[in-house]
Design an enzyme around this catalytic site. Structure first.
Site, PDB file in Angstrom:
ATOM      1  N   ASP A 107      27.094 -10.042  12.199  1.00 24.52           N
ATOM      2  CA  ASP A 107      26.627  -8.747  11.714  1.00 24.52           C
ATOM      3  C   ASP A 107      25.220  -8.892  11.136  1.00 24.52           C
ATOM      4  OD1 ASP A 107      27.548  -5.859  10.819  1.00 24.52           O
ATOM      5  OD2 ASP A 107      26.471  -6.758   9.117  1.00 24.52           O
ATOM      6  N   TYR A 112      17.581  -6.268   6.640  1.00 27.65           N
ATOM      7  CA  TYR A 112      17.859  -7.578   6.033  1.00 27.65           C
ATOM      8  C   TYR A 112      16.641  -8.503   6.105  1.00 27.65           C
ATOM      9  CZ  TYR A 112      22.791  -6.144   6.348  1.00 27.65           C
ATOM     10  OH  TYR A 112      23.971  -5.457   6.245  1.00 27.65           O
ATOM     11  N   LYS A 141      21.760  -2.672  12.755  1.00 26.54           N
ATOM     12  CA  LYS A 141      21.720  -1.351  12.132  1.00 26.54           C
ATOM     13  C   LYS A 141      20.290  -0.816  12.123  1.00 26.54           C
ATOM     14  CE  LYS A 141      25.226  -3.207   9.047  1.00 26.54           C
ATOM     15  NZ  LYS A 141      24.891  -4.625   9.303  1.00 26.54           N
ATOM     16  N   HIS A 174      22.434   3.076   9.287  1.00 21.43           N
ATOM     17  CA  HIS A 174      22.738   2.270   8.104  1.00 21.43           C
ATOM     18  C   HIS A 174      23.209   3.093   6.899  1.00 21.43           C
ATOM     19  CE1 HIS A 174      21.694  -1.976   6.482  1.00 21.43           C
ATOM     20  NE2 HIS A 174      22.752  -1.492   5.864  1.00 21.43           N
TER      21      HIS A 174
END
Length: 388
Positions: A107, A112, A141, A174
């Site tokens: 994931d 990030y 995402k 997201h």
């Protein structure tokens, strides 16, 4: 009655006689009662090459069990989360998870900031293991600055480039809000007046430090996601942190239902209400922060609670395994995050053991949401304060 040939063992004459001298009598109702018995293999041995058990890989391997989603795809129920994983560490964690632990679900996300290294780890692992691309599931995402319909396609293309993949198994929206994206040809300190307070283009701000939003209906963003799926860039599309009402509003007009809704879930925030709502919509639920994420929230986490410790002792599972077992029993897909090889292994190499009584104990845990952000227009938080 099931068609087996049977070989009961005994050396006691009376038992040998008793095992043989009788007539078939069970009714259909009695057979049905016995069919409902809990199932568990008792016999297995680590006699395969490398000390592997004979049957673990076939029927007890949480790493290869999948959940069929409403779009027909099969998603592994256990994955590796990569949020807050540092550069270099995340590449090795992904590589270890796939090559050494046998995890088949990774994931990731735009926001990030480590997706290129996730991609490097994935591609190294594919090369070194000989796995086929279709044997691995990768989720990413789209961040809120790319929710305008014209920005969705380029965002997917960046995700593919960073992950170094020809397609992504799943892409999620997201959070359910759209930021007002700064102009592409600008940079911090040189943004137009409207974005004067922006330091990070992922979080556009005005001169007073307020987040800037754009009024884009979620249905338009979702329609663009559906088009990217139709183009073959994505196999499955879903959302993260959405409510039932937001999903229904987003899909109005006949758009397809998201395959998953990824949300915070753990023993101490079990999402009972949302789970029921998602079940009604046919949407699978993925649990992020399934272990409570004490490092982020700065408070004693569920994983170190007396309740989880008690069930851990009873079940011979680690506290982390107890929390994951609980969620899997509730129907969640789980994505625990770690960059430590031993923890990655420990989160994956175990069997479902919790009893109904132990599940009931965990059901009684006090409930509190840990993750929320003031990212809605006007600085409002995403979730209803009455939940907390």
């Amino acid at each position: 009655n099931k068609g087996f040939i049977v070989i009961p063992k005994s050396v006691t004459p009376a038992r040998i006689d008793g095992n043989a001298n009788w007539e078939l009598k069970l009714t259909e109702e009695q057979m049905a009662k016995l069919d409902a018995a809990p199932q568990k293999r008792l016999t297995d041995f680590p006699f395969r090459p490398g000390g592997k058990f004979f049957f673990f890989s076939e029927e007890n391997n949480l790493k290869t069990i999948t959940k069929k989603l409403n779009d027909g795809t099969e998603m592994p129920i256990l994955g590796l989360g990569t949020w807050q994983s540092k550069p270099k560490e995340v590449e090795e964690a992904v590589y270890h998870a796939i090559c050494k632990t046998g995890i088949r679900h990774i994931d990731a996300a735009q926001i990030y900031g480590n997706q290129d290294e996730v991609g490097t780890g994935v591609n190294r692992a594919l090369k070194d293991t000989g796995l086929k691309r279709e044997e691995l599931w990768v989720t990413s995402k789209v961040w809120m600055v790319d929710f305008a319909p014209e920005d969705v396609g380029p965002a997917i293309d960046r995700i593919l480039k960073e992950l170094q993949l020809d397609y992504v198994d799943q892409v999620l929206l997201h959070w359910p809000s759209c930021f007002d994206k700064p102009p592409k040809d600008s940079s911090p300190g040189k943004y137009p007046e409207k974005w004067a307070g922006t330091e990070d283009p992922m979080f556009p701000k005005d001169k007073d430090g307020n987040l800037l939003h754009r009024d884009v209906p979620l249905s338009e963003t979702w329609s663009a996601m559906c088009a990217e799926k139709k183009a073959g860039k994505i196999r499955s599309i879903g959302v993260s942190n959405f409510s039932k009402a937001e999903i229904e509003e987003m899909t109005k007009g006949g758009l397809e239902m998201p395959a998953v809704n990824q949300v915070e879930a753990h023993v101490f925030w079990n999402q009972a209400k949302l789970r029921k709502e998602m079940e009604e919509l046919g949407v699978a639920v993925v649990a992020y922060s399934p272990l409570g994420n004490s490092g982020f929230h700065g408070e004693k986490s569920g994983i170190s609670s007396d309740l989880v410790a008690e069930v851990s002792k009873e079940s011979s599972l680690t506290p982390a395994q107890v929390m994951l077992n609980y969620l899997i029993n509730k129907g969640f897909i789980v994505i625990p995050k770690s960059v430590t090889p031993a923890r990655i292994d420990g989160n994956a190499n175990w069997e479902l053991k919790l009893t109904e009584e132990q599940m009931a104990k965990l059901d009684a845990a006090p409930q509190k949401r840990l993750t929320d952000f003031p990212f809605r227009p006007g600085g409002k938080f995403f979730f209803d304060e009455s939940e907390k």
